[in-house]
Design an enzyme around this catalytic site. Structure first.
Site, PDB file in Angstrom:
ATOM      1  N   GLU A  29      -4.340 -15.910 100.912  1.00  0.00           N
ATOM      2  CA  GLU A  29      -4.267 -14.446 100.867  1.00  0.00           C
ATOM      3  C   GLU A  29      -2.853 -13.993 100.466  1.00  0.00           C
ATOM      4  O   GLU A  29      -1.874 -14.518 100.997  1.00  0.00           O
ATOM      5  CB  GLU A  29      -4.597 -13.866 102.247  1.00  0.00           C
ATOM      6  N   GLU A  60     -10.829 -16.378 105.598  1.00  0.00           N
ATOM      7  CA  GLU A  60     -10.133 -17.602 106.015  1.00  0.00           C
ATOM      8  C   GLU A  60     -11.011 -18.850 105.962  1.00  0.00           C
ATOM      9  O   GLU A  60     -10.573 -19.915 105.517  1.00  0.00           O
ATOM     10  CB  GLU A  60      -9.535 -17.442 107.417  1.00  0.00           C
ATOM     11  N   PHE A  83      -1.293 -16.810 109.105  1.00  0.00           N
ATOM     12  CA  PHE A  83      -0.805 -17.010 110.477  1.00  0.00           C
ATOM     13  C   PHE A  83      -1.668 -18.078 111.140  1.00  0.00           C
ATOM     14  O   PHE A  83      -2.876 -18.113 110.922  1.00  0.00           O
ATOM     15  CB  PHE A  83      -0.917 -15.702 111.290  1.00  0.00           C
ATOM     16  N   ASP A  85      -2.637 -18.057 113.984  1.00  0.00           N
ATOM     17  CA  ASP A  85      -3.619 -17.307 114.776  1.00  0.00           C
ATOM     18  C   ASP A  85      -4.930 -17.127 113.997  1.00  0.00           C
ATOM     19  O   ASP A  85      -5.992 -16.974 114.584  1.00  0.00           O
ATOM     20  CB  ASP A  85      -3.045 -15.932 115.119  1.00  0.00           C
ATOM     21  N   PHE A  86      -4.837 -17.113 112.672  1.00  0.00           N
ATOM     22  CA  PHE A  86      -6.034 -16.896 111.852  1.00  0.00           C
ATOM     23  C   PHE A  86      -6.835 -18.186 111.623  1.00  0.00           C
ATOM     24  O   PHE A  86      -7.901 -18.148 111.019  1.00  0.00           O
ATOM     25  CB  PHE A  86      -5.665 -16.299 110.478  1.00  0.00           C
ATOM     26  N   HIS A 129      -0.388 -12.714 116.563  1.00  0.00           N
ATOM     27  CA  HIS A 129       0.386 -13.178 115.406  1.00  0.00           C
ATOM     28  C   HIS A 129       1.581 -14.032 115.819  1.00  0.00           C
ATOM     29  O   HIS A 129       2.533 -14.167 115.062  1.00  0.00           O
ATOM     30  CB  HIS A 129       0.913 -11.983 114.594  1.00  0.00           C
TER      31      HIS A 129
END
Lengths: 325, 322
Positions: A29, A60, A83, A85-86, A129
């Site tokens: 992205e 993702e 991130f 987190d993703f 994040h």
């Protein structure tokens, strides 16, 4: 020797590898004109065009899945998840697909895939994040986990990751992209599973990685003025792990402090503590000490955020405790 | 557009029979616990794999599902190595590591069956990128079920395939059930094909029990993909003759419904009848096919049974390197 930023070292590694092998491409992205959320891919779209710098929608699972599909059909993709987190959105693709595919198919499908991502707290971007989730990937058989701290390490290890025939989770830290460090102009790679002694010492071993290497170096400097000599071992790759370097250092110092930004429960640090305790109990003059993040979602407020991760003072205190000082 | 020659029709029939007899044998072996774990027979759905794989070439890719034996067979897999895998033997496609849900082979362009519903759909996007970058006109056919289309990755992947005009044929095998969940109760727009509107790609419905209809529609989509026009979504309406697996009595569905499909829409029975009526084939030739295939299936069982178990020492050695 010249010094360059961590993110420039990433960019150099990518450029050198993409020039070397036309099968390498980037997918993720905002990696096109935007150049990546941390600008590590600045200018790459112009250099390699949209076929090799694939700027995707917010998808993702498919960024990773596309990496897998291309990898098993002869390409060498670098999938970027903005991130760590993703990675939650891509967990089936990472854990059930990528990590398994080579083994589960009896070596029929090879998956030379790098999943580049970054984690860590310190930027006031709160609980979704700022996480340190390396333990999830460390736990899953079939994934290699790389966490470079310096510009030198990030360049050499990214090149090795791209050349590896397996799935590599490449975890950077958001607070160190602008750090500068010595990076030679000549080409080099760094093998997996070889720790780097970031500082030599004799009284205590500090085992740490990623951004905590720098906080540990600061702590070691302060402790030096008090006559305490710290040896800092940076494994650089968590899987495979250079246990030998760690045990050799502990053999010398007889004391171990493990420093991690992640919360302790179920962490890489607690696993390493268990390994050393069971394999080298006799070498230890005191119980292993872990300095870790608090068991909390990372808060937004700067004071609270800073309080949730380790700092120099925490490391200094732990070293003194382990030495009984 | 490829023409359905006599030879091709005969090949389609052979493939359908081969899948049926193989699956019947696997169910027998499952019932006596020679095959363990999970087994998801493709009975009733054979015409889709047969038609679709006949419309692509050996170098093209397929991405399969947990109900994937038919796809492998139609792509040309060796029954011996398949059966050996189902029996967990060292000579199997995955050396006994994968079993029924994970057969894969690069030589065949078979990028893997998959234990996760929808798990292969994002992977098809990568195969699509690979085909496009390579620039040799290669395509990928991604098989998935009606159930998979309710998973988020279906939408991510089709959207991405569409914006990058990837040469992927998305082939939904709507067998009406996701284990027990009827697709009419699970899919808001009822027809999966309608979902193509969201990605601005062709979306067509085809009778998934008719191999020629599948062949024709997939050929069209392949032609579109090869000429750089991007992906298509095909919904092949079919029916899972048995339960989700051999131990599932499928009590959640109306008996008369299953009876209807078995009586009226059996691809093996219907396609034999059609080719006989068209005089493409004689009853003797069909008998010959049946005998030959049954022998192949029996031979695969013999091969699998006589094959060695994977080495435990080698396994432990490999574990250290993972």
């Amino acid at each position: 020797m010249r010094e360059i930023e961590y993110r420039e070292a990433i960019r150099e590694a990518i450029i050198e590898e993409m020039n070397r092998d036309s099968k390498i491409f980037l997918i993720g992205e905002d990696i096109g004109k935007y150049g990546g959320a941390f600008r590590a891919y600045k200018g790459l779209l112009d250099m390699y065009g949209p076929e090799r710098v694939i700027n995707t929608p917010i998808s993702e699972a498919t960024i990773v899945g596309a990496g897998i599909g291309a990898a098993v059909t002869g390409y060498r993709p670098v999938s970027e998840l903005m991130f760590i987190d993703f990675t939650t959105l891509a967990m089936d693709q990472i854990v059930n697909q990528a990590a398994k595919i080579r083994y589960m198919t009896g070596d029929n499908l090879r998956c030379p895939l790098v999943i580049r991502t970054q984690g860590g707290a310190g930027r006031g971007v709160a609980a979704q994040h700022s996480q340190s989730l390396e333990a999830w990937f460390y736990h899953v058989p079939g994934l290699k986990v790389v966490m470079p701290s310096t510009p030198y390490d990030v360049k050499g290890l990214l090149k090795t990751s791209i050349r590896d025939d397996n799935v590599v989770i490449f975890i950077e830290h958001k607070m160190i992209y602008l750090n500068k460090g010595v990076v030679p102009e000549e080409e080099y790679t760094i093998p997996f599973g070889v720790a780097d002694i970031k500082r030599e010492g004799s009284d205590v071993t500090i085992f740490t990685y990623s951004n905590m290497v720098f906080k540990s170096l600061e702590a070691a400097k302060e402790l030096e003025s008090e006559g305490i000599s710290c040896e800092i071992i940076d494994p650089r790759t968590l899987v495979p792990l250079d246990e030998e370097a760690l045990l050799n250092s502990v053999k010398k110092t007889n004391h171990l402090v493990i420093v991690t930004e992640a919360c302790e429960r179920g962490s890489v640090a607690s696993d390493i503590s268990a390994k050393v305790t069971s394999k080298a109990f006799d070498l230890l003059d005191a119980p292993v000490k872990i300095v870790a993040g608090l068991n909390t979602p990372i808060p937004y407020n700067s004071t609270l955020e800073q309080a949730s991760i380790p700092h120099k003072a925490d490391i200094v205190k732990a070293v003194k405790e382990v030495l009984g000082k | 557009m490829a023409v359905l020659t006599k030879e091709l029709k005969k090949d389609l029939l052979k493939t359908i029979i081969k899948i049926r007899r193989f699956e019947e044998k696997t169910i027998q072996l499952y019932q006596i616990a020679k095959i363990w774990g999970y087994l998801h027979p493709y009975i009733g759905e054979e015409a889709i794999a047969a038609g679709a794989c006949a419309a692509i070439s050996k170098s093209d890719y397929i991405i399969s599902t947990h109900r994937g034996h038919g796809h492998s067979i139609a792509k040309g897999a060796d029954l011996n190595r398949m059966m050996a895998e189902l029996l967990g033997k060292a000579t199997g496609y995955c050396k006994g590591r994968g079993g029924s849900m994970h057969i894969a082979d690069t030589e065949l362009g078979m990028l893997g069956a998959n234990g996760i519903v929808g798990g292969g759909i994002p992977i098809s996007v990568g195969a699509g990128f690979s085909c496009k970058m390579e620039g040799k006109g290669r395509v990928a056919v991604c098989f998935f079920s009606d159930g998979a289309t309710n998973n988020g990755v279906f939408h991510e992947a089709l959207n991405m395939a569409a914006i990058f005009s990837l040469p992927v044929i998305y082939l939904c095998e709507n067998n009406m059930y996701a284990i027990s969940m009827c697709s009419d109760d699970a899919i808001a727009c009822r027809d999966v094909a309608k979902r193509s509107a969201a990605y601005d790609i062709p979306g067509v419905i085809v009778d998934g029990t008719d191999p020629e209809a599948v062949y024709n529609i997939v050929s069209k989509a392949v032609q579109r993909a090869r000429s750089g026009k991007g992906p298509s979504l095909i919904e092949a309406k079919t029916y899972r003759f048995g339960g989700h697996h051999p131990n599932d009595p499928a009590e959640y569905r109306d008996k008369s419904e299953a009876e209807y499909y078995k009586k009226e829409k059996d691809p093996v029975v219907n396609y034999k009848a059609k080719l006989l009526e068209e005089k493409v084939i004689s009853p003797e030739e069909i008998d010959g096919y049946e005998k030959e295939i049954i022998q192949m299936v029996e031979q695969s069982v013999k091969f699998a049974e006589e094959s060695p178990e994977p080495s435990l020492e080698q396994f432990l050695e490999e574990v250290r390197s993972i």
